[in-house]
Write an enzyme that holds these catalytic residues in place. Structure first.
Site, PDB file in Angstrom:
ATOM      1  N   VAL A   1     -25.504   7.356 -31.532  1.00  0.00           N
ATOM      2  CA  VAL A   1     -26.833   7.818 -31.930  1.00  0.00           C
ATOM      3  C   VAL A   1     -27.360   7.019 -33.118  1.00  0.00           C
ATOM      4  O   VAL A   1     -28.523   6.642 -33.162  1.00  0.00           O
ATOM      5  CB  VAL A   1     -26.795   9.327 -32.270  1.00  0.00           C
ATOM      6  CG1 VAL A   1     -28.118   9.788 -32.863  1.00  0.00           C
ATOM      7  CG2 VAL A   1     -26.477  10.140 -31.015  1.00  0.00           C
TER       8      VAL A   1
ATOM      9  N   ASP B   1     -23.333   7.454 -40.580  1.00  0.00           N
ATOM     10  CA  ASP B   1     -23.057   8.584 -41.463  1.00  0.00           C
ATOM     11  C   ASP B   1     -21.565   8.898 -41.507  1.00  0.00           C
ATOM     12  O   ASP B   1     -21.078   9.498 -42.477  1.00  0.00           O
ATOM     13  CB  ASP B   1     -23.872   9.819 -41.058  1.00  0.00           C
ATOM     14  CG  ASP B   1     -23.630  10.269 -39.626  1.00  0.00           C
ATOM     15  OD1 ASP B   1     -23.160   9.463 -38.817  1.00  0.00           O
ATOM     16  OD2 ASP B   1     -23.943  11.440 -39.320  1.00  0.00           O
TER      17      ASP B   1
ATOM     18  N   CYS C   1     -20.379  13.487 -30.753  1.00  0.00           N
ATOM     19  CA  CYS C   1     -19.178  13.002 -30.110  1.00  0.00           C
ATOM     20  C   CYS C   1     -18.253  14.143 -29.728  1.00  0.00           C
ATOM     21  O   CYS C   1     -18.563  15.313 -29.932  1.00  0.00           O
ATOM     22  CB  CYS C   1     -18.439  12.047 -31.053  1.00  0.00           C
ATOM     23  SG  CYS C   1     -19.495  10.766 -31.774  1.00  0.00           S
TER      24      CYS C   1
ATOM     25  N   SER D   1     -34.381  21.371 -30.847  1.00  0.00           N
ATOM     26  CA  SER D   1     -34.491  22.666 -30.183  1.00  0.00           C
ATOM     27  C   SER D   1     -34.684  23.771 -31.208  1.00  0.00           C
ATOM     28  O   SER D   1     -34.336  23.623 -32.383  1.00  0.00           O
ATOM     29  CB  SER D   1     -33.228  22.927 -29.352  1.00  0.00           C
ATOM     30  OG  SER D   1     -33.317  24.141 -28.642  1.00  0.00           O
TER      31      SER D   1
ATOM     32  N   LEU E   1     -37.457  20.066 -27.007  1.00  0.00           N
ATOM     33  CA  LEU E   1     -37.413  21.042 -25.918  1.00  0.00           C
ATOM     34  C   LEU E   1     -38.535  22.033 -26.170  1.00  0.00           C
ATOM     35  O   LEU E   1     -38.551  22.708 -27.199  1.00  0.00           O
ATOM     36  CB  LEU E   1     -36.066  21.743 -25.880  1.00  0.00           C
ATOM     37  CG  LEU E   1     -34.844  20.814 -25.780  1.00  0.00           C
ATOM     38  CD1 LEU E   1     -33.557  21.629 -25.775  1.00  0.00           C
ATOM     39  CD2 LEU E   1     -34.926  19.922 -24.541  1.00  0.00           C
TER      40      LEU E   1
END
Length: 617
Positions: free
Chosen positions: A53, A106, A2, A379, A265
């Site tokens: 999410v 969370d 966020c 990533s 990625l």
């Protein structure tokens, strides 16, 4: 993931300042496209833009405690950005302690953990985060940032309080802030050194990684809750390799938890391939998505470079075939990279005069494509810093140099490159070599020593520490800004603090036990990978080799110096720039040339213009 923003003021009533708070919040819309929220009380305003999410319906923010003070004010409130990967275990522990939960998020776990364990609770969190907690009992604001600084958090002190936000734009939206570039700020912007807590703008700071900033009664103080420490490593090679594999398996499994589409990625290098293979094994029958980026014609016309022996695409495709991901390759051309809209979007993502040639536009465009199919991406950032993958770890000349490793790897000093197009009097006034040297020795003084360590091992420990504290922030900032500008949450498994702490203390001889870079990572994951990737030499993020890109940037620079109202014009050596413009482009420049030389005046001018920055040089 966020965007957060807020304002604490101990001398004015913020309940009548909602339009300003909204303006700050609205700057975070790209970081949080799914929802928004504000909570305003006389002394504090918390604002939030949400990228949903986990617990898409229940995780709205700012989140308030159901417990209240006698006047009905919630005991505490939080505006939270990040992911805590051990929230399920913490939640179970808190339930046993009597806490009740209304959501699966969370965020609620973090808030209730604060109520249970107090400000020191942050040491229990495993994750990436930047969040603000207002404690109504003490009228205190607490700003927390994760251990390695994966998620950003900026602040700007004002007369009776403080402004804060996930990005500078949130702070700069407030009328009490000013965008001012001083001589010290210009030194910072041009030095390619990240000084923890500092920014190029006067009065704008970052909460340092591993710290909490506490603001109460108009006073503020910053406390460290985590730092790298040195301790003897007693495991042998086999045990160390096994422990690395054990940690990576657990880390990747934790970071695959999401209620939205997830991907990796993939460059075809060791780091991203290992993560992708581990992710696919964890998901088992579910095929994970993977994305790679390359440039039109680059595979067919590739020319070997000092840092890159071969193009990425063939290796990435071999990994795809090996583990069975659902893959998409994003192909870019010069028109994509030099488009004015793309360059403007990259600048607006950064808010600051940072840049590294075509890497920013290509990353931005990669994330724009990823956003069409996924919201979360894994990533490989920090693997090179943790395991010792960069060329500068393995070049004796660089290792023995008395400066930052990434400064010593090039043919010309960074101070010379980054001031090449500046007015000579200004360059002399900057005294950039002295500035860099001062911060280098300050950074060295922070390296934790280990009694009895040999001279070479001590130097390599310092190299690792410099990379983790002064270079990694460059990589993490770039990935955060350009991904969040497209509403993408990027998770970085190699930044898990347990892995960082463990490998930091492994002796250099063990980190290179097979005579290669990243020996531990290679040994820990080789059973998952094609042999070609196991044996592949480290290569950086790809950069276009098409000289058309450099020609296009020269055209941009030519227009800047031809326009009398260009705000950066007084800073330039116009003769040096004109000579550069008249020199034909015969071959694509290196990323270092583009980032530190050719595009420095472009970047400065565009930033000064877009943000109406006042020069105080």
């Amino acid at each position: 993931m966020c965007g957060i923003a807020g304002w604490v003021d101990f001398a004015r009533d913020l309940t009548v300042e909602r339009p300003i708070v909204r303006k700050m919040m609205d700057t975070m819309a790209l970081r949080g496209p799914d929802d928004e929220g504000m909570w305003v009380r006389p002394r504090v305003a918390l604002a939030h833009r949400r990228l949903s999410v986990i617990d898409l319906e229940g995780g709205r923010q700012p989140m308030l405690t159901p417990e209240t003070l006698p006047d009905g004010t919630p005991v505490a409130a939080i505006s939270y950005s990040g992911e805590v990967y051990n929230f399920a275990e913490l939640r179970a522990e808190l339930v046993l302690l009597g806490h009740r939960f209304a959501t699966r998020s969370d965020t609620e776990v973090v808030l209730r953990a604060y109520l249970q364990w107090g400000p020191e609770f942050v040491g229990r969190l495993n994750g990436m985060f930047a969040f603000a907690i207002w404690d109504s009992r003490s009228e205190e604001l607490l700003l927390y940032r994760d251990r390695l600084g994966i998620k950003p958090l900026f602040y700007y002190p004002i007369a009776d309080g403080l402004l804060f936000g996930s990005e500078p734009k949130a702070v700069l939206a407030h009328p009490d802030s000013r965008a001012v570039l001083s001589l010290e700020g210009l030194r910072y912007a041009l030095s390619f050194v990240r000084v923890p807590g500092q920014t190029p703008l006067e009065g704008l700071y970052e909460v340092r990684p591993g710290h909490v900033l506490r603001v109460r009664d108009g006073h503020r103080f910053e406390q460290r809750y985590w730092e790298l420490t040195s301790r003897p490593h007693t495991d042998d090679v086999d045990t160390t390799v096994a422990r690395v594999r054990e940690l990576l398996t657990d880390i990747v499994a934790r970071q695959l938890v999401a209620d939205v589409p997830l991907c990796t990625l993939l460059s075809g290098g060791l780091d991203s391939s290992a993560l992708t293979a581990l992710a696919q094994r964890t998901l088992d029958s579910d095929r994970i998505r993977s994305f790679s980026v390359d440039f039109v014609g680059q595979v067919e016309n590739f020319e070997p470079e000092r840092l890159r022996e071969a193009p990425d695409t063939p290796f990435a495709m071999e990994l795809v075939r090996h583990v069975g991901t659902v893959h998409r390759e994003i192909l870019l051309n010069n028109a994509d990279l030099v488009a004015a809209g793309v360059r403007e979007a990259v600048l607006r993502a950064w808010d600051l005069p940072y840049g590294d040639g075509d890497l920013g536009p290509s990353l931005y465009l990669l994330f724009r494509a990823v956003a069409q199919q996924s919201t979360v991406a894994l990533s490989g950032e920090s693997a090179d810093e943790v395991f010792g993958g960069y060329l500068w770890f393995h070049d004796p000349r660089v290792v023995e140099s008395d400066t930052f490793p990434w400064h010593a790897i090039g043919d010309r000093p960074v101070a010379e490159q980054s001031t090449a197009f500046l007015d000579p009097e200004l360059a002399a006034k900057l005294a950039l070599p002295e500035y860099i040297a001062d911060h280098y020795h300050s950074a060295l003084a922070e390296v934790p020593q280990l009694a009895g360590e040999s001279g070479h091992d001590r130097r390599m420990r310092a190299m690792s520490h410099l990379n983790l504290t002064r270079w990694l922030p460059v990589m993490l900032d770039r990935k955060d800004r350009l991904s969040m500008a497209n509403g993408i949450e990027v998770r970085v498994p190699f930044c898990d603090h347990r892995l960082v702490e463990y490998v930091f203390n492994v002796p250099w001889s063990m980190k290179t036990f097979d005579g290669r870079e990243k020996s531990l990572l290679r040994a820990a994951t080789k059973d998952l990978l094609p042999q070609s990737i196991v044996e592949r030499r480290k290569a950086p993020y790809p950069s276009t080799q098409d000289p058309g890109y450099d020609r296009a940037m020269k055209q941009v620079l030519g227009k800047i110096v031809a326009e009398p109202t260009s705000p950066a014009l007084p800073l330039f050596d116009l003769d040096a720039i004109q000579k550069h413009l008249e020199t034909p482009v015969r071959k694509a420049g290196s990323m270092q040339d583009r980032g530190l030389v050719n595009e420095t005046p472009i970047r400065l001018n565009e930033w000064l213009d877009a943000y109406d920055v006042r020069l105080a040089l």
